[in-house]
Design an enzyme around this catalytic site. Structure first.
Site, PDB file in Angstrom:
ATOM      1  N   SER A 126     -32.984  -1.917 -16.869  1.00 35.55           N
ATOM      2  CA  SER A 126     -31.790  -1.352 -17.340  1.00 35.55           C
ATOM      3  C   SER A 126     -32.311   0.349 -17.177  1.00 35.55           C
ATOM      4  O   SER A 126     -33.484   0.778 -17.298  1.00 35.55           O
ATOM      5  CB  SER A 126     -31.205  -1.497 -18.512  1.00 35.55           C
ATOM      6  OG  SER A 126     -30.592  -0.512 -19.046  1.00 35.55           O
ATOM      7  N   TYR A 151     -33.706  -3.169 -28.426  1.00 37.80           N
ATOM      8  CA  TYR A 151     -33.074  -3.647 -26.802  1.00 37.80           C
ATOM      9  C   TYR A 151     -33.760  -2.859 -25.733  1.00 37.80           C
ATOM     10  O   TYR A 151     -34.205  -3.484 -24.998  1.00 37.80           O
ATOM     11  CB  TYR A 151     -31.613  -3.490 -26.666  1.00 37.80           C
ATOM     12  CG  TYR A 151     -31.045  -3.564 -25.388  1.00 37.80           C
ATOM     13  CD1 TYR A 151     -31.035  -4.782 -24.458  1.00 37.80           C
ATOM     14  CD2 TYR A 151     -30.781  -2.139 -24.712  1.00 37.80           C
ATOM     15  CE1 TYR A 151     -30.660  -4.635 -23.480  1.00 37.80           C
ATOM     16  CE2 TYR A 151     -30.354  -2.291 -23.471  1.00 37.80           C
ATOM     17  CZ  TYR A 151     -30.188  -3.664 -22.623  1.00 37.80           C
ATOM     18  OH  TYR A 151     -29.829  -3.447 -21.519  1.00 37.80           O
ATOM     19  N   LYS A 155     -36.791  -4.071 -22.743  1.00 37.37           N
ATOM     20  CA  LYS A 155     -36.627  -3.877 -21.326  1.00 37.37           C
ATOM     21  C   LYS A 155     -38.053  -3.078 -20.788  1.00 37.37           C
ATOM     22  O   LYS A 155     -38.660  -3.624 -19.699  1.00 37.37           O
ATOM     23  CB  LYS A 155     -35.503  -3.117 -20.806  1.00 37.37           C
ATOM     24  CG  LYS A 155     -34.146  -3.895 -21.010  1.00 37.37           C
ATOM     25  CD  LYS A 155     -33.970  -5.190 -20.218  1.00 37.37           C
ATOM     26  CE  LYS A 155     -32.984  -6.197 -20.632  1.00 37.37           C
ATOM     27  NZ  LYS A 155     -33.045  -7.277 -19.992  1.00 37.37           N
TER      28      LYS A 155
HETATM   29  C1  UD1 Z   1     -26.178   1.118 -22.887  1.00 32.25           C
HETATM   30  C2  UD1 Z   1     -27.161   1.356 -22.035  1.00 32.25           C
HETATM   31  C3  UD1 Z   1     -27.355   0.315 -20.906  1.00 32.25           C
HETATM   32  C4  UD1 Z   1     -27.242  -0.995 -21.625  1.00 32.25           C
HETATM   33  C5  UD1 Z   1     -25.822  -1.027 -22.346  1.00 32.25           C
HETATM   34  C6  UD1 Z   1     -25.735  -2.520 -23.011  1.00 32.25           C
HETATM   35  C7  UD1 Z   1     -28.023   3.718 -21.560  1.00 32.25           C
HETATM   36  C8  UD1 Z   1     -27.789   4.924 -20.803  1.00 32.25           C
HETATM   37  N1  UD1 Z   1     -27.027   2.497 -21.174  1.00 32.25           N
HETATM   38  O1  UD1 Z   1     -24.911   1.426 -21.880  1.00 32.25           O
HETATM   39  O2  UD1 Z   1     -28.641   0.370 -20.301  1.00 32.25           O
HETATM   40  O3  UD1 Z   1     -27.354  -2.071 -20.770  1.00 32.25           O
HETATM   41  O4  UD1 Z   1     -25.796  -0.019 -23.334  1.00 32.25           O
HETATM   42  O5  UD1 Z   1     -24.753  -2.562 -24.013  1.00 32.25           O
HETATM   43  O6  UD1 Z   1     -28.788   3.555 -22.725  1.00 32.25           O
HETATM   44  N2  UD1 Z   1     -17.850   4.700 -25.104  1.00 32.25           N
HETATM   45  C9  UD1 Z   1     -16.591   5.228 -25.891  1.00 32.25           C
HETATM   46  N3  UD1 Z   1     -15.885   4.330 -26.563  1.00 32.25           N
HETATM   47  C10 UD1 Z   1     -16.211   3.088 -26.538  1.00 32.25           C
HETATM   48  C11 UD1 Z   1     -17.374   2.543 -26.029  1.00 32.25           C
HETATM   49  C12 UD1 Z   1     -17.989   3.366 -25.057  1.00 32.25           C
HETATM   50  O7  UD1 Z   1     -16.318   6.490 -25.745  1.00 32.25           O
HETATM   51  O8  UD1 Z   1     -15.405   2.293 -27.454  1.00 32.25           O
HETATM   52  C13 UD1 Z   1     -18.653   5.603 -24.328  1.00 32.25           C
HETATM   53  C14 UD1 Z   1     -20.053   5.753 -24.933  1.00 32.25           C
HETATM   54  O9  UD1 Z   1     -20.183   6.715 -25.842  1.00 32.25           O
HETATM   55  C15 UD1 Z   1     -20.734   6.346 -23.397  1.00 32.25           C
HETATM   56  C16 UD1 Z   1     -19.717   5.312 -22.193  1.00 32.25           C
HETATM   57  O10 UD1 Z   1     -18.623   5.160 -23.060  1.00 32.25           O
HETATM   58  O11 UD1 Z   1     -20.703   7.438 -23.065  1.00 32.25           O
HETATM   59  C17 UD1 Z   1     -20.539   4.163 -21.870  1.00 32.25           C
HETATM   60  O12 UD1 Z   1     -20.639   3.288 -23.162  1.00 32.25           O
HETATM   61  P1  UD1 Z   1     -21.148   1.693 -22.842  1.00 32.25           P
HETATM   62  O13 UD1 Z   1     -19.906   0.828 -22.043  1.00 32.25           O
HETATM   63  O14 UD1 Z   1     -21.378   1.304 -24.330  1.00 32.25           O
HETATM   64  O15 UD1 Z   1     -22.521   1.892 -21.983  1.00 32.25           O
HETATM   65  P2  UD1 Z   1     -23.802   2.646 -22.319  1.00 32.25           P
HETATM   66  O16 UD1 Z   1     -23.961   2.938 -23.847  1.00 32.25           O
HETATM   67  O17 UD1 Z   1     -24.012   3.527 -21.287  1.00 32.25           O
END
Ligand code: UD1
Length: 340
Positions: A126, A151, A155
């Site tokens: 990841s 987590y 990795k």
């Molecule tokens: C993270 C990890 C990734 C991991 C994944 C597993 C990083 C960069 N990435 O992904 O390696 O495999 O988790 O779950 O560390 N968001 C919102 N509202 C929500 C959900 C998310 O605003 O309800 C935003 C988050 O703040 C983020 C983006 O959407 O900025 C993506 O979030 P998400 O889909 O959870 O993935 P990551 O956190 O990037």
């Protein structure tokens, strides 16, 4: 026909990879314990490809069961190892379960690769290993940052285990560092199936639009980015799946250049949370109910991939864009709703 073991093959990325493998002529055997997936996925894979994959249900962190499985399946020629827990927040509350599941399973598999002379494995890693990179786009050479969650730490540990193991033994691995895989198969027969409330952005968006959730929280609009929301490199799950087929072919075809090769799997394009929402609204015609909320602890500000090494050396490139990702995720959510 070459037989490939796909662990976690009923999960989100695993199921899409099984489809691509079967369509490329590989024989697939899946091992999964349904800890975050459902048995229906097997039928749905069969509907897409016309071929029912072989399947065994057990937990790969069980050393005895894993050894027994390999004793009965000595003709496996390559392994794609997806099976792992992957929720960052949950790992903070259940660290032991995360190390047990993610690290011990890998050791059990390696032990049997050694015992039965199985040489090639593709490992799911990841972009979380980079933390907040100092330079963007991030290359495979960027330093590994201290993990802030169990987590992410699993990795990193697994990559280290692979590095030492592949140097010492006749085992070769390609570790694929995924950025943010989203979307679903065009058939809408397989996709992401979060059990309970989704942690990830895109399932939360589609569940809100279909009425399962009231409102999407946008975690933070005060980041140092053009619109203030965090930036990620979202990539279509089918593109990710195809990269696994290329990676296993590379190893079986003796094209690997070293015992452990590491590739970024991203598109090279960063999208903000608001840009993802806009794409969703555009392709679905739905208005999404969202609210700006405080930052989510542990989130990095921005990360996207330098894809040159994967493009040039692996010979793979992501082909599908954000609108295709959102359209397929929405089609999948609607298909799920129509089954209820
Ligand atoms: C993270 C990890 C990734 C991991 C994944 C597993 C990083 C960069 N990435 O992904 O390696 O495999 O988790 O779950 O560390 N968001 C919102 N509202 C929500 C959900 C998310 O605003 O309800 C935003 C988050 O703040 C983020 C983006 O959407 O900025 C993506 O979030 P998400 O889909 O959870 O993935 P990551 O956190 O990037």
């Amino acid at each position: 026909m070459k037989k490939i073991l796909v662990t976690g093959g009923t999960g989100f990325i695993g199921s899409h990879t099984v489809v691509e493998l079967q369509q490329e002529g590989y024989e697939v055997i899946i091992v999964d314990n349904f800890s975050n997936s459902s048995i229906d996925v097997l039928d749905n894979i069969t509907r897409i490809t016309g071929i029912k994959p072989a399947f065994e249900e057990f937990d790969l962190s069980d050393r005895i069961k894993t050894a027994d499985f390999f004793r009965r399946n000595k003709d496996i020629e390559g392994i794609i190892h997806f099976a792992a827990f992957k929720a960052v927040g949950e790992s903070m509350e259940k660290p032991i379960e995360y190390y047990q599941n993610n690290v011990v399973s890998l050791l059990n598999i390696l032990e049997n690769m050694k015992a039965y002379g199985i040489r090639d494995m593709v490992f799911s890693s990841s972009c979380t290993v980079y933390g907040q990179p100092d330079e963007l786009p991030v290359t495979e050479q960027a330093p590994i940052k201290q993990a802030w969650s169990p987590y992410g730490n699993t990795k990193q540990m697994c990559e280290e285990i692979l590095s030492f193991t592949t140097s010492a033994l006749p085992i070769r691995t390609i570790a694929l560092r995924y950025f943010n895989p989203i979307g679903a198969h065009e058939s809408a027969l397989i996709g992401e199936l979060p059990l309970g409330v989704p942690n990830n952005l895109v399932p939360f968006i589609t569940q809100t639009a279909i009425g399962l959730r009231k409102v999407l929280s946008v975690f933070g609009d005060d980041y140092n980015t053009p619109d203030g929301t965090a930036i990620r490199d979202y990539i279509h799950v089918v593109d990710i799946a195809k990269a696994h087929v290329v990676a296993i072919q590379r190893m079986i075809g003796e094209k690997g250049k070293s015992d452990l090769e590491i590739f970024n799997l991203g598109t090279g394009n960063g999208s903000s949370v608001l840009e993802v929402i806009q794409s969703f609204e555009r392709v679905s015609g739905e208005k999404l109910n969202y609210q700006i909320k405080p930052r989510r602890p542990g989130d990095v500000e921005k990360v996207w991939a330098d894809t040159r090494f994967a493009n040039e050396e692996l010979g793979w490139k992501a082909e599908l864009g954000m609108d295709e990702m959102m359209a397929s995720a929405w089609k999948w959510e609607k298909a799920l709703a129509s089954k209820k």
